[in-house]
Motif scaffolding. Structure first.
Motif, PDB file in Angstrom:
ATOM      1  N   LEU A  49       4.994  12.569   9.097  1.00 34.80           N
ATOM      2  CA  LEU A  49       6.084  11.698   9.570  1.00 34.80           C
ATOM      3  C   LEU A  49       6.165  11.702  10.845  1.00 34.80           C
ATOM      4  O   LEU A  49       6.268  13.248  11.541  1.00 34.80           O
ATOM      5  CB  LEU A  49       7.454  12.117   8.743  1.00 34.80           C
ATOM      6  CG  LEU A  49       7.482  12.194   7.347  1.00 34.80           C
ATOM      7  CD1 LEU A  49       8.700  12.722   6.798  1.00 34.80           C
ATOM      8  CD2 LEU A  49       7.105  10.841   6.502  1.00 34.80           C
ATOM      9  N   ARG A  50       6.009  10.572  11.466  1.00 38.07           N
ATOM     10  CA  ARG A  50       6.030  10.668  12.939  1.00 38.07           C
ATOM     11  C   ARG A  50       7.581   9.848  13.283  1.00 38.07           C
ATOM     12  O   ARG A  50       7.603   8.673  12.913  1.00 38.07           O
ATOM     13  CB  ARG A  50       4.986   9.909  13.389  1.00 38.07           C
ATOM     14  CG  ARG A  50       3.703  10.728  13.269  1.00 38.07           C
ATOM     15  CD  ARG A  50       2.526   9.942  13.790  1.00 38.07           C
ATOM     16  NE  ARG A  50       1.099  10.617  13.545  1.00 38.07           N
ATOM     17  CZ  ARG A  50       0.684  10.850  12.247  1.00 38.07           C
ATOM     18  NH1 ARG A  50       1.096  10.156  11.346  1.00 38.07           N
ATOM     19  NH2 ARG A  50      -0.479  11.446  12.126  1.00 38.07           N
ATOM     20  N   TYR A  57       9.760   5.920   5.433  1.00 40.51           N
ATOM     21  CA  TYR A  57       9.426   7.150   4.609  1.00 40.51           C
ATOM     22  C   TYR A  57       8.607   6.668   3.397  1.00 40.51           C
ATOM     23  O   TYR A  57       7.729   7.107   2.896  1.00 40.51           O
ATOM     24  CB  TYR A  57      10.564   7.897   4.179  1.00 40.51           C
ATOM     25  CG  TYR A  57      10.429   8.957   3.383  1.00 40.51           C
ATOM     26  CD1 TYR A  57      10.141  10.222   3.827  1.00 40.51           C
ATOM     27  CD2 TYR A  57      10.685   8.980   2.062  1.00 40.51           C
ATOM     28  CE1 TYR A  57       9.893  11.494   3.117  1.00 40.51           C
ATOM     29  CE2 TYR A  57      10.626  10.062   1.312  1.00 40.51           C
ATOM     30  CZ  TYR A  57      10.199  10.979   1.598  1.00 40.51           C
ATOM     31  OH  TYR A  57      10.091  12.305   0.883  1.00 40.51           O
ATOM     32  N   LEU A  58       9.361   5.543   2.677  1.00 42.63           N
ATOM     33  CA  LEU A  58       8.594   5.156   1.545  1.00 42.63           C
ATOM     34  C   LEU A  58       7.190   4.637   1.788  1.00 42.63           C
ATOM     35  O   LEU A  58       6.332   4.858   0.793  1.00 42.63           O
ATOM     36  CB  LEU A  58       9.520   3.900   0.745  1.00 42.63           C
ATOM     37  CG  LEU A  58      10.808   4.470   0.151  1.00 42.63           C
ATOM     38  CD1 LEU A  58      11.649   3.343  -0.470  1.00 42.63           C
ATOM     39  CD2 LEU A  58      10.470   5.487  -0.787  1.00 42.63           C
ATOM     40  N   ILE A  65       0.277   8.439  -2.052  1.00 45.80           N
ATOM     41  CA  ILE A  65       0.142   8.348  -3.220  1.00 45.80           C
ATOM     42  C   ILE A  65      -1.177   7.359  -3.360  1.00 45.80           C
ATOM     43  O   ILE A  65      -2.032   7.364  -4.358  1.00 45.80           O
ATOM     44  CB  ILE A  65       1.286   7.795  -4.120  1.00 45.80           C
ATOM     45  CG1 ILE A  65       2.236   8.730  -4.114  1.00 45.80           C
ATOM     46  CG2 ILE A  65       0.860   7.130  -5.352  1.00 45.80           C
ATOM     47  CD1 ILE A  65       3.637   8.104  -4.364  1.00 45.80           C
ATOM     48  N   GLY A  66      -1.321   6.475  -2.708  1.00 49.84           N
ATOM     49  CA  GLY A  66      -2.505   5.629  -2.597  1.00 49.84           C
ATOM     50  C   GLY A  66      -3.936   6.514  -2.335  1.00 49.84           C
ATOM     51  O   GLY A  66      -4.813   6.380  -3.208  1.00 49.84           O
ATOM     52  N   LEU A  67      -3.895   7.630  -1.509  1.00 51.79           N
ATOM     53  CA  LEU A  67      -4.865   8.532  -1.138  1.00 51.79           C
ATOM     54  C   LEU A  67      -5.125   9.219  -2.522  1.00 51.79           C
ATOM     55  O   LEU A  67      -6.501   9.293  -2.948  1.00 51.79           O
ATOM     56  CB  LEU A  67      -4.549   9.416  -0.065  1.00 51.79           C
ATOM     57  CG  LEU A  67      -5.579  10.459   0.125  1.00 51.79           C
ATOM     58  CD1 LEU A  67      -6.695   9.863   0.804  1.00 51.79           C
ATOM     59  CD2 LEU A  67      -5.070  11.515   1.101  1.00 51.79           C
ATOM     60  N   GLU A  92      20.247  11.099  -5.172  1.00 54.52           N
ATOM     61  CA  GLU A  92      20.735   9.926  -5.285  1.00 54.52           C
ATOM     62  C   GLU A  92      19.931   8.869  -4.613  1.00 54.52           C
ATOM     63  O   GLU A  92      19.499   7.817  -5.005  1.00 54.52           O
ATOM     64  CB  GLU A  92      22.184   9.681  -4.662  1.00 54.52           C
ATOM     65  CG  GLU A  92      23.285  10.585  -5.944  1.00 54.52           C
ATOM     66  CD  GLU A  92      24.512  10.760  -5.075  1.00 54.52           C
ATOM     67  OE1 GLU A  92      24.891  10.195  -3.794  1.00 54.52           O
ATOM     68  OE2 GLU A  92      25.358  11.464  -5.746  1.00 54.52           O
ATOM     69  N   TRP A  93      19.483   9.293  -3.363  1.00 53.29           N
ATOM     70  CA  TRP A  93      18.564   8.330  -2.534  1.00 53.29           C
ATOM     71  C   TRP A  93      17.275   8.091  -3.219  1.00 53.29           C
ATOM     72  O   TRP A  93      16.815   6.990  -3.340  1.00 53.29           O
ATOM     73  CB  TRP A  93      18.418   9.020  -0.921  1.00 53.29           C
ATOM     74  CG  TRP A  93      17.486   7.661  -0.404  1.00 53.29           C
ATOM     75  CD1 TRP A  93      17.818   7.054   0.164  1.00 53.29           C
ATOM     76  CD2 TRP A  93      16.077   7.978   0.011  1.00 53.29           C
ATOM     77  NE1 TRP A  93      16.957   6.263   1.070  1.00 53.29           N
ATOM     78  CE2 TRP A  93      15.875   6.966   0.869  1.00 53.29           C
ATOM     79  CE3 TRP A  93      15.118   8.528  -0.676  1.00 53.29           C
ATOM     80  CZ2 TRP A  93      14.347   6.722   1.051  1.00 53.29           C
ATOM     81  CZ3 TRP A  93      13.720   8.502  -0.394  1.00 53.29           C
ATOM     82  CH2 TRP A  93      13.602   7.489   0.496  1.00 53.29           C
ATOM     83  N   ARG A  94      16.579   9.194  -3.726  1.00 53.61           N
ATOM     84  CA  ARG A  94      15.429   9.214  -4.398  1.00 53.61           C
ATOM     85  C   ARG A  94      15.638   8.272  -5.595  1.00 53.61           C
ATOM     86  O   ARG A  94      14.704   7.469  -6.012  1.00 53.61           O
ATOM     87  CB  ARG A  94      14.770  10.420  -4.623  1.00 53.61           C
ATOM     88  CG  ARG A  94      14.206  11.267  -3.793  1.00 53.61           C
ATOM     89  CD  ARG A  94      14.013  12.537  -4.042  1.00 53.61           C
ATOM     90  NE  ARG A  94      13.028  13.400  -2.834  1.00 53.61           N
ATOM     91  CZ  ARG A  94      13.124  14.446  -2.581  1.00 53.61           C
ATOM     92  NH1 ARG A  94      13.777  15.329  -3.364  1.00 53.61           N
ATOM     93  NH2 ARG A  94      12.729  14.998  -1.678  1.00 53.61           N
ATOM     94  N   ASP A  95      16.589   8.564  -6.390  1.00 56.57           N
ATOM     95  CA  ASP A  95      16.864   7.824  -7.726  1.00 56.57           C
ATOM     96  C   ASP A  95      16.993   6.286  -7.354  1.00 56.57           C
ATOM     97  O   ASP A  95      16.388   5.416  -7.988  1.00 56.57           O
ATOM     98  CB  ASP A  95      18.033   8.331  -8.342  1.00 56.57           C
ATOM     99  CG  ASP A  95      17.613   9.684  -9.081  1.00 56.57           C
ATOM    100  OD1 ASP A  95      16.671   9.994  -9.243  1.00 56.57           O
ATOM    101  OD2 ASP A  95      18.695  10.262  -9.464  1.00 56.57           O
TER     102      ASP A  95
END
Length: 127
Positions: A49-50, A57-58, A65-67, A92-95
């Motif tokens: 993360l830069r 982030y997503l 995930i594509g990799l 909560e954010w992830r959900d």
């Protein structure tokens, strides 16, 4: 690993700060995570993360995930498993943000620390 009739493939994916090379919130060097993955014999995808890059982030997670999808043959259903214990706001954010795209699991959620320490000590793993 197998679960019933289907083979499970485990790939570790973690984000880390590209500048400090540490995993956020745990303050663990990415080199430590790399050693753990090698010890377990599990592939690791590190997602740097830069700050100030303009990438969300997503989007960065989606790239990781594509990799995995490109490099691991036959990946079908994908489940993201988190080791969170108690950080409600992060869950909560992830959900809210990730559940529409991915299946999410939290196997350690609210697990008592004493039980986790007992399991770790019984495993014989040394740091």
């Amino acid at each position: 690993l197998s679960s019933g009739d289907r083979a499970l493939r485990v790939v570790l994916l973690t984000t880390f700060d590209a500048g400090s090379r540490t995993v956020a919130h745990q303050d663990v060097p990415i080199a430590t995570v790399e050693r753990q993955a090698r010890h377990l014999g599990v592939p690791l995808v590190g997602v740097p993360l830069r700050r100030g890059s303009g990438e969300s982030y997503l989007d960065r997670i989606g790239g990781g995930i594509g990799l995995i999808r490109r490099r691991v043959p036959g990946v079908g259903r994908l489940t993201l498993v988190f080791g969170d214990l108690h950080l409600d706001h992060i869950r909560e954010w992830r959900d809210a943000e990730m559940a529409p795209r991915y299946e999410l699991e939290y196997p350690l959620w609210r697990a008592p620390y004493d039980g986790l320490m007992d399991d770790l000590e019984a495993s014989g793993i040394r740091t």
